[in-house]
Design an enzyme around this catalytic site. Structure first.
Site, PDB file in Angstrom:
ATOM      1  N   ASP A   1       0.713  -1.480   0.239  1.00 10.74           N
ATOM      2  CA  ASP A   1      -0.020   0.186  -0.829  1.00 10.74           C
ATOM      3  C   ASP A   1       1.204   1.492  -0.403  1.00 10.74           C
ATOM      4  OD1 ASP A   1      -1.901   1.612   0.077  1.00 10.74           O
ATOM      5  OD2 ASP A   1      -2.580   1.270   1.948  1.00 10.74           O
TER       6      ASP A   1
ATOM      7  N   TYR B   1       4.084 -10.854   7.476  1.00 10.34           N
ATOM      8  CA  TYR B   1       4.035  -8.779   7.775  1.00 10.34           C
ATOM      9  C   TYR B   1       4.270  -8.425   8.583  1.00 10.34           C
ATOM     10  CZ  TYR B   1       1.840  -7.310   3.300  1.00 10.34           C
ATOM     11  OH  TYR B   1       1.812  -6.951   1.837  1.00 10.34           O
TER      12      TYR B   1
END
Length: 433
Positions: free
Chosen positions: A152, A207
């Site tokens: 993102d 992540y």
């Protein structure tokens, strides 16, 4: 003209040009149209030979010499390009690390120079280093390019993997990195099978989300108190809540792009936990780790955001169970600053090809030290300094009282949240519609 006229014309031509021979035609001279200007007459037979050579492509010694000289110059000027074309073009994977600050995500937006992405800089470096031809940079499908995860806006990565076909030039990593900014590095390269696709062959993605621990302080505590330290009791509660995400659930409430009945909203989380806190520049931070098969747009940031809201006392723990239902729950989205793609996993590929004698396993053990050094030099300092300057976490925490966790997301639409644009990318693989 009748037959008598044709015969008369033929006899006149024969008288003018002399006797006829079978192979060469008239042997005597016919006047050239310009003979009146003093030019030598051309034998008819010779003229026919010239016409024949012209039709067959013969261009004479002067023309041949000129073309040979031009070709030599062209070959000399493109000598490097020809050498590259002779090099084998092979399918490889690149291990990438980058700081995402200032970029509109990983994925390139062809035709849009307004929104700069990580792939813009990467493709430029590949072309300038001589790994790919320029037209491959314009159409990335020509080099079979695929990213493992589409990060993102503002999201960093320490273990991104992309697959593509390149010319295997000498010192390839050094040449690519020489054309990249210091906050984007290629840390490793490995050969893979011809049909390898980094997105489809990826089994799971890990992540990390780095945040200041004052985010877990109770709502009655000063939300900007940098002296706050996370207690063992609060850390235990955080980990108990994070463990609720493990397994397969319907995560439609953790993205704006899926409905409750869409099969692709069901995702499998292998593990999620918060590590022991640490202090940097006088502020305490903690790292949340999550490993899953794949993630939807903003899913991880919403998973973190909801746990923070519960620990701070803005939402009851029961809201987690309600999120798995069909009702749309208003789930807050934590800032993107602290999110980092830590590692991607290729366990099935490694089992099948990692030890076949032709390919290496994609585990990146040798590059681990470089990955850690990059995080310490570029990713963590950027997160810390940006948090101090922009106070994104503190500002986001101030919006939590505006959420109504007993209402639906539609009822809370006045909070100013918006659906992500196509330019914002994705926390994970970007497989949402």
């Amino acid at each position: 003209m009748g037959l008598p006229g044709l015969r008369a014309a033929a006899w006149a031509l024969r008288r003018a040009c002399g006797p006829w021979t079978p192979h060469l035609g008239p042997r005597l001279l016919c006047l050239h149209p310009m003979a009146g200007n003093g030019e030598a007459p051309i034998p008819v037979g010779a003229k026919q030979e010239q016409d024949k050579k012209a039709r067959s492509g013969w261009q004479g010694p002067t023309r041949i010499w000129e073309e040979t000289e031009q070709q030599a110059k062209k070959l000399k000027s493109s000598e490097d390009g020809e050498q590259q074309r002779k090099l084998p073009k092979r399918k490889i994977v690149l291990l990438m690390a980058y700081s995402g600050k200032g970029y509109h995500g990983m994925q390139r937006n062809v035709g849009s120079s307004k929104f700069k992405t990580i792939e813009d800089d990467l493709v430029s470096a590949l072309v300038r280093s001589g790994c790919i031809p320029e037209n491959h940079g314009e159409d990335m499908r020509k080099m079979s390019f695929q990213r493992c995860a589409r990060t993102d806006k503002g999201v960093s990565a320490a273990g991104q993997v992309v697959s593509l076909k390149v010319w295997l030039i000498d010192d390839i990593l050094e040449k690519i990195n020489s054309h990249l900014p210091s906050h984007i590095r290629i840390l490793g390269l490995k050969r893979v099978t011809g049909g390898f696709n980094s997105k489809n062959k990826c089994d799971a993605r890990t992540y990390v989300y780095m945040l200041p621990t004052f985010a877990f302080a109770h709502k009655d505590h000063d939300s900007q108190d940098e002296t706050y330290r996370l207690s063992a009791e609060t850390l235990g509660r955080v980990n108990r809540l994070l463990a609720c995400y493990k397994g397969t659930h319907n995560f439609h409430n953790f993205t704006s792009q899926k409905g409750p009945h869409e099969p692709s909203a069901r995702r499998y989380i292998l593990d999620m936990f918060c590590e022991e806190p640490f202090v940097r520049e006088g502020m305490e931070f903690a790292v949340i780790k999550v490993k899953g098969q794949s993630f939807m747009t903003h899913q991880i940031r919403k998973m973190v955001g909801l746990v923070v809201a519960i620990v701070k006392g803005y939402a009851p723990e029961s809201v987690l169970e309600r999120c798995w239902g069909e009702a749309k729950v208003d789930v807050p989205k934590a800032p993107g600053l602290g999110l980092v793609l830590e590692r991607v996993h290729f366990e099935k590929y490694n089992q099948r090809f990692g030890h076949d004698g032709l390919h290496e396993p994609l585990d990146w053990a040798r590059e681990e030290a470089e990955v850690t050094a990059f995080k310490e030099q570029h990713i963590y300092p950027t997160i810390i300094s940006t948090e101090r300057q922009e106070r994104s976490m503190a500002q986001w925490l101030s919006t939590l009282p505006m959420h109504d966790f007993s209402a639906t997301a539609h009822a809370a639409a006045g909070l100013g949240t918006k659906a992500p644009s196509s330019l914002e990318g994705s926390d994970g693989v970007g497989d949402s519609d």
